[in-house]
Structures are given as C-alpha cells and as structure tokens.
Design an enzyme around this catalytic site. Structure first.
Site, PDB file in Angstrom:
ATOM      1  N   HIS A  88      43.879  48.466  48.010  1.00 19.54           N
ATOM      2  CA  HIS A  88      42.778  48.489  47.479  1.00 19.54           C
ATOM      3  C   HIS A  88      41.681  48.661  49.007  1.00 19.54           C
ATOM      4  O   HIS A  88      42.308  47.445  50.064  1.00 19.54           O
ATOM      5  CB  HIS A  88      42.103  47.523  46.495  1.00 19.54           C
ATOM      6  CG  HIS A  88      41.323  47.305  46.145  1.00 19.54           C
ATOM      7  ND1 HIS A  88      39.907  46.921  46.511  1.00 19.54           N
ATOM      8  CD2 HIS A  88      40.999  47.568  44.791  1.00 19.54           C
ATOM      9  CE1 HIS A  88      38.536  47.147  45.696  1.00 19.54           C
ATOM     10  NE2 HIS A  88      39.239  47.448  44.812  1.00 19.54           N
ATOM     11  N   ASP A 100      46.505  38.349  49.007  1.00 22.75           N
ATOM     12  CA  ASP A 100      45.410  39.581  48.032  1.00 22.75           C
ATOM     13  C   ASP A 100      45.528  39.026  46.454  1.00 22.75           C
ATOM     14  O   ASP A 100      46.535  39.551  45.520  1.00 22.75           O
ATOM     15  CB  ASP A 100      44.816  40.701  47.945  1.00 22.75           C
ATOM     16  CG  ASP A 100      43.726  41.022  47.435  1.00 22.75           C
ATOM     17  OD1 ASP A 100      43.387  40.418  46.292  1.00 22.75           O
ATOM     18  OD2 ASP A 100      43.618  42.556  47.121  1.00 22.75           O
ATOM     19  N   GLN A 114      44.901  40.532  41.628  1.00 20.22           N
ATOM     20  CA  GLN A 114      45.894  41.270  39.967  1.00 20.22           C
ATOM     21  C   GLN A 114      47.222  40.490  39.442  1.00 20.22           C
ATOM     22  O   GLN A 114      47.299  40.581  39.138  1.00 20.22           O
ATOM     23  CB  GLN A 114      46.675  42.498  40.554  1.00 20.22           C
ATOM     24  CG  GLN A 114      45.398  44.030  40.832  1.00 20.22           C
ATOM     25  CD  GLN A 114      43.797  43.694  39.998  1.00 20.22           C
ATOM     26  OE1 GLN A 114      44.909  43.885  38.119  1.00 20.22           O
ATOM     27  NE2 GLN A 114      43.292  44.770  39.503  1.00 20.22           N
ATOM     28  N   LYS A 128      38.358  38.174  37.308  1.00 20.95           N
ATOM     29  CA  LYS A 128      39.016  38.922  36.874  1.00 20.95           C
ATOM     30  C   LYS A 128      39.625  38.363  35.499  1.00 20.95           C
ATOM     31  O   LYS A 128      40.903  38.297  34.993  1.00 20.95           O
ATOM     32  CB  LYS A 128      40.182  39.453  37.932  1.00 20.95           C
ATOM     33  CG  LYS A 128      39.402  41.091  38.280  1.00 20.95           C
ATOM     34  CD  LYS A 128      40.891  41.716  39.108  1.00 20.95           C
ATOM     35  CE  LYS A 128      39.637  42.659  40.045  1.00 20.95           C
ATOM     36  NZ  LYS A 128      38.887  44.041  39.351  1.00 20.95           N
ATOM     37  N   CYS A 167      39.822  52.246  44.000  1.00 24.45           N
ATOM     38  CA  CYS A 167      38.940  52.089  45.171  1.00 24.45           C
ATOM     39  C   CYS A 167      40.608  52.402  46.122  1.00 24.45           C
ATOM     40  O   CYS A 167      40.822  51.438  46.555  1.00 24.45           O
ATOM     41  CB  CYS A 167      38.522  50.962  44.819  1.00 24.45           C
ATOM     42  SG  CYS A 167      37.076  50.731  44.569  1.00 24.45           S
TER      43      CYS A 167
END
Lengths: 411, 139
Positions: A128, A205, A208, A231, A369
C-alpha cells in the site's frame, strides 16, 4: 473488565451484532463488501462510544478527579487487552497511534533516524502507498536505499528474489502481511526468520490481517506489527504500533508535546517512559477504550472458523465470476484471504462500481492506493469485493447477479 | 434554447425513469453515442486526471461561441459529459462562466460532481469555465 465467552461460529447471530448491516440503500438491502476499506462496528463498540461520551468523558493521565481516573483506567485496560490478544510480553509494547499509516510513519521517523546512508530497507511490490512513501521520504532524508521484492503474475512474492535482495546492508524489512488489493497472504514467518538471520528488523503491516486471523506477535517474532482500529471493528482515528520493548526503548521520540515528557525546562527536557514516550498530546481516548471493546468482541469469535467461512465465501465468488467472459481475477495466490479483485476487458472498474452501488452493493474500485501494483498488471484499477466474517453466500449470489447485469449494460 | 431551457429539457427527459438502473442505462447510451476524441488528441494538456477515471477536454472559440469535445475512459463519466456538453456547447463565454448547472442535482447525479468522487468531472467543469473566462478577458 467483562469477559465474554467464545461462541460457536454462527453468521446469523454475528450479523445481529452489526446494526449497519440491517439497512437499505437505494431501496435495496445493503450488501457491504468493502471490508478491506473499513469494517462495520458491533453493538458492543457502538454502545461503548455512547457510554464514554455520556458518562466517562474526561482527560486521562493527569486528573485527580473521579472521571479522569475512570477514563485512565479504562484506556489502560484497553491497552492491556490488546497486549493479551496480540500475545505481546508487556503493555508498554502497545503504542496507540492514529492508525496503520501513523504507525509506519512513527517507525520511519524514529527508528529511521538511527539509520545511515547506504543502509537498505526492503519492501515488496504489493505494498500500500502507506508502506512505500514513508520509506521513500526516509531515503531522501538519510540517503538510505529502498529495495523492492518483486511478485509473480499470481500475485505472490518471489522468495528467491527476496533471498537475493536480503543482505547485511538490510536494516529493515517492511512488508504487508496480506495484500489489500490481491488478498495474498505473505509467508511472514519465513521472512522474519531470514531477516533476523542477517540482523535486519521486520515490520509487519497488519492492516489487512488482524481482522482475518489470530495474530500472535511473540510466535511471529516480528519487531513491529501495525494495524488500524477501524478495519478491525473499532472506531476510526486510532490504531496500534506493537514494537519489541528493547527496540522501542532505544528509539527517540517521534512527536513532542504533553504526556510524552518526564520533566520540561527551557534548557532540557527528559522524556516519559514507554509507551507514553510515543504518545504526545491528548490521545483519542474514546477510540482507545472502544478499540479495547472491539477486541472484547473478537474474543467471542472463533477466528479459525471465521477464517474458513471467509475463504469459502471468496472461493464461491471467484468460481462464479470466473465464468464471465473477459473477466480476469487479479490476485490468484495459493494462500489468500477473502479478497476478490477483478477487471473486465474493455470496461472501466469505475462504471462497474457505480452500477453495483445503485443495486445496493458496496465495493471498492480503483487502484486501492497500490498504483505500482496496478502498473505491474497494466490495468487502471480493479473492482474489489472484500468479505468479512459477517458476510454470507446469499449476499454473494445477489452480488454475482448484479455484476452480470452491470456487465450486460456496459458491453 | 438558452442554457436554462436546455437544462429543463434534460430534467423532463429524466422524469420518465422509474429507477436508478434505467437512468444509468440512458446515461451509458449517451456515453456510447458521444463522439470520441482521437487517441492522438488525448494529450497531456487536454487531460483532467481523476483518481478513478480520466477526462480529456478539447475546446475552441468560433463566432463568439464556445465549442467543446470531451471523452473519458469510463462510460458513465462520458455519458454525463454528454449532458454537460449538450447544455454548454454553442453558448457565449459569459453564459458559460456564470452558468449554474442546476440540472445535475435535479436528476440525482450530484455525487458525480462532488470533489470526493474523483472521476475528473468536477475538474472538467472548472476547466470549461476557465476556458470561457479566458475568452471573456481576451475580448
């Protein structure tokens, strides 16, 4: 702090907890397939937001009065709950930030300031923008070098290339656990082991991944793990940076202000201890407390069963979409989560997204993105349906019919 | 027909549609019928970059009136361009610069001209007006 019991996985019961899922848009029952962008919120979180501002609102860490102490206790209890959920050793390792982007910027500025010209940072081609740009800015400031691990057509990291790029010069590997565009689940454990073998630190990261699987930072042995509250069923505007204590301890503060200091004089200021050293100013108090509630909710979910359900949904959707002429699934990794990205020859994703919206279906269209990734596939963008454990096969049936109708109008 | 009458005519046309999908079917047809800008004319200076879709705008000034051709890579955006051109093409620069495009919200398409939509349409309207203003100041 209340502790709710884990229940057998039941989609119908879970949906009851999410009021936003029970509404109509344009006269149709809302089908929410934009969970990669943000998740809906359970009642436990919604009620906590209302309760905080109705009864508990006060500033934390300073007040001697009842409300301030209660808010402080709840805020710190949320930190401890997140620590336990993530399997972190200490609550000092849980830093509240504004979100994933803020967490990555914190590491890029603070940890980054200890790097020298020629030091290398390794990312991947599926990152991202928030895991690209902060490192580019660091490279401009300090003369570090950014290296990018390529992917294959299926959307998987080419691990041979990773091995080639990893060297003694690598100081940090910053990699997404799961691609927001492709759904690819990266072999983070292997990456972490290999990176540690050359002395590099690893940032995962988790924007997700945390909502799809059970995360244990101690088992992963990552040095940093970052995610956004919104999220993972919590409020917007807050997120987490997990970092190993000894690394965080050695990192200089990122932003200056109240709460992060021990003593201030005009001549010299000394800094507060972890985690407060990295939390300048009044934080998002309600956000922190309610993110704690989101984890309290997650503790009631059988995450293994939820993950199986989500993967079934993705497989079900992909199998049906695959039969449409000219439709290409983007991201076909062997190990992937519940993200279905596709493009259709000769049709702009924006048009498909607009027509799906008018049929009550929320998806994301565009480059997500991840512009370098779109360049890799040579497409302007995709239509992305991203599922959460509260989605159903019936919703996918309606979605597939709506895609079919949209394509017949656009061809 | 003046600029206001043209907009009212469009509003009337849209009154017959019962639901959103019929409305979009019509917009898509308009998009398919709109003359394309040739690939060689899709130059950087004609491009209005949106985050989602892109728009190319070509304008010229003849006999005191403005004329426009525009194109987009997204067909719905293109259909809406067709409506905008129908209203603004052949008008004097002054009318274009001061035009209130009220028909867009009357037919329920205001979301396409919102700054967050990022489809290039808002940028296109701004540039249309800017071109018109240039010709007012030139004359």
């Amino acid at each position: 702090m209340s502790n709710l019991e884990q229940k057998p996985f039941n989609v119908r019961e879970i949906r009851e907890e999410f009021p936003a899922l029970r509404q109509q848009v344009y006269g149709k029952n809302l089908i929410y397939f934009d969970n990669g962008a943000t998740s809906q919120k359970p009642k436990l979180v919604l009620d906590a937001i209302n309760l905080f501002y109705s009864k508990e609102n006060a500033n934390i860490h300073r007040g001697v009065h009842y409300l301030s102490q209660r808010a402080t206790t709840d805020y710190e209890a949320a930190r401890q709950r997140i620590q336990r959920y993530l399997g972190a050793r200490k609550s000092e390792e849980i830093i509240f930030t504004k979100g994933t982007t803020d967490s990555i910027n914190l590491v890029a500025f603070s940890f980054g300031s200890t790097l020298s010209a020629g030091d290398e940072i390794l990312i991947s081609a599926m990152e991202h923008h928030s895991n690209i740009v902060p490192w580019q800015m660091l490279c401009e400031r300090q003369g570090c070098v950014l290296k990018v691990v390529p992917i294959n057509q299926r959307g998987e990291l080419i691990m041979d290339e990773f091995d080639q790029l990893l060297s003694k010069k690598t100081k940090l590997v910053s990699i997404t656990h799961i691609s927001n565009t492709l759904g690819t689940i990266n072999p983070v454990k292997e990456i972490i082991q290999k990176a540690h073998a050359v002395g590099a630190k690893v940032l995962i990261d988790g924007a997700q991944s945390i909502q799809h699987m059970h995360i244990n930072v101690k088992e992963l042995d990552c040095d940093f793990y970052v995610f956004s509250s919104h999220k993972v069923f919590g409020p917007t505007g807050i997120g987490v940076l997990y970092g190993k204590e000894d690394i965080l301890y050695r990192m200089p503060p990122y932003q200056g202000g109240g709460d992060m200091i021990a003593r201030v004089t005009f001549e010299r200021t000394t800094y507060n201890e972890l985690p407060f050293k990295f939390e300048a100013g009044t934080p998002h108090i309600a956000g922190g407390i309610c993110l704690g509630k989101a984890f309290e909710f997650l503790e009631t979910i059988d995450m293994e069963a939820a993950e199986r359900h989500e993967r079934e949904l993705a497989k079900y959707a992909e199998d049906m979409l695959d039969t449409f002429e000219g439709l290409q699934i983007i991201g076909e990794a062997k190990n992937k989560t519940s993200v279905v990205s596709f493009s259709v020859k000769g049709i702009h994703p924006f048009d498909i997204g607009t027509l799906l919206d008018k049929q009550g279906i929320a998806v994301r269209t565009g480059h997500h993105c991840t512009q370098p990734l779109m360049d890799f596939y040579g497409i302007p963008g995709t239509v992305r349906a991203s599922f959460a454990f509260y989605n159903t096969k019936q919703e996918i049936d309606t979605f597939v019919e709506a895609v079919e109708r949209s394509l017949s109008m656009l061809k | 027909m003046n600029l206001i009458e043209k907009q009212e005519e469009i509003i009337q046309e849209f009154e017959v549609f019962d639901d959103w999908m019929e409305k979009y079917e019509y917009i898509i047809d308009l998009g398919k019928d709109l003359p394309k800008i040739t690939e060689t004319n899709k130059t950087e200076d004609r491009l209005i970059e949106g985050c989602q879709s892109r728009v190319w705008l070509d304008s010229n000034f003849r006999d005191g009136k403005m004329h426009f051709t525009a194109d987009s890579d997204a067909i719905i955006t293109k259909g809406i361009i067709g409506l905008l051109i129908r209203v603004l093409d052949g008008e004097e620069p002054k009318s274009i610069a001061t035009a209130d495009l009220f028909f867009i919200s009357k037919i329920g398409l205001q979301e396409h001209l919102s700054p967050t939509r990022a489809n290039g349409l808002l940028g296109m309207v701004k540039r249309l007006k800017l071109e018109a203003i240039k010709h007012i100041s030139a004359s």
